[in-house]
Design a protein around this motif. Structure first.
Motif, PDB file in Angstrom:
ATOM      1  N   VAL A   1       8.364  22.821 -41.721  1.00 15.66           N
ATOM      2  CA  VAL A   1       9.458  22.680 -42.687  1.00 15.66           C
ATOM      3  C   VAL A   1      10.762  23.316 -42.209  1.00 15.66           C
ATOM      4  O   VAL A   1      11.819  23.066 -42.783  1.00 15.66           O
ATOM      5  CB  VAL A   1       9.066  23.272 -44.054  1.00 15.66           C
ATOM      6  N   LYS A   2      10.695  24.146 -41.141  1.00 15.16           N
ATOM      7  CA  LYS A   2      11.915  24.709 -40.559  1.00 15.16           C
ATOM      8  C   LYS A   2      11.626  25.125 -39.126  1.00 15.16           C
ATOM      9  O   LYS A   2      10.453  25.306 -38.746  1.00 15.16           O
ATOM     10  CB  LYS A   2      12.425  25.896 -41.377  1.00 15.16           C
ATOM     11  N   ASP A   3      12.664  25.270 -38.322  1.00 13.53           N
ATOM     12  CA  ASP A   3      12.480  25.700 -36.937  1.00 13.53           C
ATOM     13  C   ASP A   3      11.699  27.015 -36.920  1.00 13.53           C
ATOM     14  O   ASP A   3      12.041  27.967 -37.628  1.00 13.53           O
ATOM     15  CB  ASP A   3      13.828  25.902 -36.251  1.00 13.53           C
ATOM     16  N   THR A   4      10.649  27.038 -36.085  1.00  9.80           N
ATOM     17  CA  THR A   4       9.724  28.179 -36.101  1.00  9.80           C
ATOM     18  C   THR A   4       9.324  28.549 -34.680  1.00  9.80           C
ATOM     19  O   THR A   4       9.204  27.676 -33.813  1.00  9.80           O
ATOM     20  CB  THR A   4       8.458  27.825 -36.906  1.00  9.80           C
ATOM     21  N   VAL A   5       9.123  29.824 -34.437  1.00 13.21           N
ATOM     22  CA  VAL A   5       8.575  30.294 -33.162  1.00 13.21           C
ATOM     23  C   VAL A   5       7.101  30.591 -33.363  1.00 13.21           C
ATOM     24  O   VAL A   5       6.723  31.356 -34.253  1.00 13.21           O
ATOM     25  CB  VAL A   5       9.312  31.546 -32.659  1.00 13.21           C
TER      26      VAL A   5
ATOM     27  N   PHE B   1       6.468  29.796 -28.450  1.00 12.06           N
ATOM     28  CA  PHE B   1       6.935  28.419 -28.314  1.00 12.06           C
ATOM     29  C   PHE B   1       7.831  28.045 -29.493  1.00 12.06           C
ATOM     30  O   PHE B   1       7.625  28.499 -30.622  1.00 12.06           O
ATOM     31  CB  PHE B   1       5.751  27.441 -28.249  1.00 12.06           C
ATOM     32  N   HIS B   2       8.817  27.186 -29.210  1.00  6.53           N
ATOM     33  CA  HIS B   2       9.748  26.728 -30.235  1.00  6.53           C
ATOM     34  C   HIS B   2       9.197  25.454 -30.880  1.00  6.53           C
ATOM     35  O   HIS B   2       8.980  24.451 -30.202  1.00  6.53           O
ATOM     36  CB  HIS B   2      11.126  26.460 -29.626  1.00  6.53           C
ATOM     37  N   ILE B   3       8.994  25.494 -32.205  1.00  5.18           N
ATOM     38  CA  ILE B   3       8.495  24.333 -32.953  1.00  5.18           C
ATOM     39  C   ILE B   3       9.595  23.878 -33.903  1.00  5.18           C
ATOM     40  O   ILE B   3       9.848  24.525 -34.926  1.00  5.18           O
ATOM     41  CB  ILE B   3       7.219  24.670 -33.758  1.00  5.18           C
ATOM     42  N   PRO B   4      10.296  22.780 -33.593  1.00  5.49           N
ATOM     43  CA  PRO B   4      11.403  22.339 -34.444  1.00  5.49           C
ATOM     44  C   PRO B   4      10.929  21.835 -35.810  1.00  5.49           C
ATOM     45  O   PRO B   4       9.782  21.392 -35.973  1.00  5.49           O
ATOM     46  CB  PRO B   4      12.031  21.183 -33.642  1.00  5.49           C
ATOM     47  N   LYS B   5      11.814  21.887 -36.770  1.00  7.72           N
ATOM     48  CA  LYS B   5      11.549  21.317 -38.092  1.00  7.72           C
ATOM     49  C   LYS B   5      11.174  19.838 -37.949  1.00  7.72           C
ATOM     50  O   LYS B   5      11.761  19.116 -37.154  1.00  7.72           O
ATOM     51  CB  LYS B   5      12.799  21.456 -38.967  1.00  7.72           C
ATOM     52  N   GLY B   6      10.179  19.402 -38.725  1.00  8.14           N
ATOM     53  CA  GLY B   6       9.766  18.002 -38.691  1.00  8.14           C
ATOM     54  C   GLY B   6       8.673  17.698 -37.690  1.00  8.14           C
ATOM     55  O   GLY B   6       8.234  16.557 -37.580  1.00  8.14           O
ATOM     56  N   THR B   7       8.183  18.721 -36.961  1.00 13.10           N
ATOM     57  CA  THR B   7       7.097  18.511 -36.001  1.00 13.10           C
ATOM     58  C   THR B   7       5.754  18.467 -36.723  1.00 13.10           C
ATOM     59  O   THR B   7       5.474  19.299 -37.586  1.00 13.10           O
ATOM     60  CB  THR B   7       7.065  19.637 -34.952  1.00 13.10           C
ATOM     61  N   VAL B   8       4.913  17.485 -36.378  1.00 16.76           N
ATOM     62  CA  VAL B   8       3.569  17.397 -36.959  1.00 16.76           C
ATOM     63  C   VAL B   8       2.661  18.390 -36.226  1.00 16.76           C
ATOM     64  O   VAL B   8       2.649  18.448 -34.997  1.00 16.76           O
ATOM     65  CB  VAL B   8       2.997  15.972 -36.824  1.00 16.76           C
ATOM     66  N   LEU B   9       1.915  19.174 -37.000  1.00 24.13           N
ATOM     67  CA  LEU B   9       1.069  20.204 -36.416  1.00 24.13           C
ATOM     68  C   LEU B   9      -0.385  19.995 -36.838  1.00 24.13           C
ATOM     69  O   LEU B   9      -0.667  19.790 -38.015  1.00 24.13           O
ATOM     70  CB  LEU B   9       1.568  21.580 -36.855  1.00 24.13           C
ATOM     71  N   VAL B  10      -1.288  20.017 -35.869  1.00 22.95           N
ATOM     72  CA  VAL B  10      -2.712  19.797 -36.111  1.00 22.95           C
ATOM     73  C   VAL B  10      -3.480  21.078 -35.787  1.00 22.95           C
ATOM     74  O   VAL B  10      -3.368  21.602 -34.666  1.00 22.95           O
ATOM     75  CB  VAL B  10      -3.256  18.631 -35.263  1.00 22.95           C
TER      76      VAL B  10
END
Length: 489
Positions: free
Chosen positions: A373-377, A381-390
């Motif tokens: 839901v928001k840019d996250t570390v 690692f950098h996980i941008p907002k909108g990335t699907v995570l499994v």
């Protein structure tokens, strides 16, 4: 000038230019930010589709984990997935930073149905809170619902007894029994095991669950704008969704005919009260009721039913474990009275067996996906907002550092000094704020159905038949169809 260029450029040059343009556009679109999780070599347009193992994705993910570590990324069509493995990382995502990964992505195959599972934000919170409250009002965690499950246990025991020890497929008898529990809460009534309309619905649900594992269905989720023009299982799924929604809508319409706003008989009545209170202007609307009902029917039937089918298969394949469970049932409950939830604390071995069935069968291996839901570390690692995570639950349930013999069916995983041992790495219901809504109901059903069946029957392979643990991959990981003998004790 343009006309001159058009006349002088050959078709081959134009084709080359077009291909280069599309490749560059695809590259720019897929370009990853700095410090993004590593991934295998990506092919243009299709990403990593060529690396997928549709029949056994666990093996593929395990290989990538060994090469890239507990966090890596994959590209399927236009969607980028970040896969997270191991208890430490899964807890970081679902608990410690749970608010940053709270949403669900839109899954093309399921976007018209799952509202409790797939909705986000205010809509999700309202629907989940209402559903939990309503389930409690109709007995969840109370003796009244336990008695309802016990009554259904007796119906299932009688249905198994009708087979007189001959080989039979227990699949739809179990489906009917488990589904009747959630149906009694949502519709206000159970269905007879010989009800043709309900049997058709159960077969429709089962077909839909299985079809989710086909190649065409998986390709549709990755390339919906292209695959929708091709024939395949995805079209059958859509047809089945429509039939399921029609069934639910019919039940809602019947409720409206004799609905009394001052009293609630079941979930539908309670929801109709909320719609009336909001005057149809809030999040409680009839289309959401249909979607929530479909959620409850699927989730309240498929996962528990599949786990019980695995349990009977394991008992037939491990007769020494089955005998020990039966000895504990005979000692604590006996043969004259029905097992009750209060017996569970005095039956550590039986409880351990049920937990080991859940661990080993691993029916939701990759959990339900999340959306950042928001840019996250995450772990650097950098996980941008909108990335699907499994979150890969398999990596926890079969972690050799967490379990003594992860690949072996071993109830001892949940026993310590003869007592039941609750393990942090037991996560089949997921963890965090979006963990399985029906966990309490499922755990009650598993214990009561399993002990009721083992109290009355010994399960064996049919003569000249060798049972196996081969699975079929759909919405859940289910055993391949099998026949079994329920021999009266």
């Amino acid at each position: 000038m343009l006309r001159f260029l058009w006349e002088t450029i050959s078709f081959q040059m134009l084709l080359v230019f077009l291909v280069v343009f599309l490749l560059v556009a695809d590259y720019m679109k897929r370009r990853k930010p700095k410090h993004f999780p590593p991934s295998p070599l990506t092919l243009p347009f299709v990403g990593h589709v060529h690396l997928l193992n549709f029949s056994n994705p666990h093996i593929m993910v395990q290989k990538f984990t060994e090469k890239y570590g507990d966090i890596f990324s994959l590209q399927l069509g236009s969607t980028t997935f970040v896969l997270v493995n191991g208890l430490r990382m899964v807890k970081e995502v679902l608990v410690n930073q749970g608010e940053n990964f709270m949403d669900r992505p839109e899954i093309p195959l399921d976007k018209e149905i799952f509202r409790l599972v797939s909705s986000n934000g205010h809509l999700w919170k309202q629907q989940r809170r209402f559903t939990l409250t309503t389930l409690r009002n109709f007995g969840l965690g109370k003796r009244s619902l336990e008695q309802r499950i016990q009554e259904e246990c007796q119906c299932l025991v009688d249905a198994f007894g009708d087979e007189q020890g001959n080989p039979f497929d227990p699949h739809f008898k179990i489906n009917n029994a488990v589904s009747n529990i959630i149906c009694s809460i949502t519709f206000g009534n159970r269905f007879d095991y010989h009800d043709d309309d309900f049997q058709k619905l159960l077969h429709l649900i089962d077909e839909t669950v299985s079809l989710h594992g086909t190649i065409m269905s998986q390709l549709y989720n990755s390339f919906p704008s292209i695959i929708k023009f091709f024939p395949g299982s995805h079209h059958t799924i859509f047809k089945n969704w429509r039939a399921l929604k029609s069934f639910v809508k019919e039940k809602i319409d019947k409720h409206k005919e004799d609905w009394n706003p001052s009293e609630s008989r079941d979930y539908i009545d309670s929801y109709l009260q909320k719609i009336a209170k909001d005057n149809g202007g809030g999040t409680f609307q009839e289309e959401h009721l249909v979607a929530c009902m479909a959620d409850l029917l699927f989730a309240g039937t498929e996962t528990t039913s599949t786990t019980i089918r695995w349990a009977l298969l394991y008992m037939a394949m491990y007769p020494e474990i089955q005998a020990r469970v039966q000895a504990e049932i005979d000692k604590v409950v006996g043969q004259k009275q029905q097992p009750a939830l209060e017996d569970r604390s005095n039956m550590p071995y039986t409880n351990a067996v049920i937990h080991e069935v859940q661990r080993k069968s691993n029916i939701i291996p990759f959990n339900v996906p999340r959306l950042t839901v928001k840019d996250t570390v995450l772990d650097g690692f950098h996980i941008p907002k909108g990335t699907v995570l499994v979150t890969n639950l398999t990596s926890i349930l079969f972690d050799k550092n967490e379990w003594e013999t992860p690949d072996t069916f071993n109830p001892g995983h949940f026993l310590k000094d003869g007592q039941f041992w609750k393990r942090e790495s037991f996560v089949p219901f997921s963890i965090g704020k979006r963990a399985c809504l029906g966990e309490l109901l499922a755990r009650s059903e598993l214990f009561l159905f399993f002990t009721a069946l083992l109290q009355k029957f010994t399960f064996q392979a049919p003569p000249d038949t060798t049972l196996n643990l081969q699975f079929k991959l759909g919405m859940t990981v289910a055993p391949q169809p099998y026949k079994i003998c329920a021999v009266p004790r």
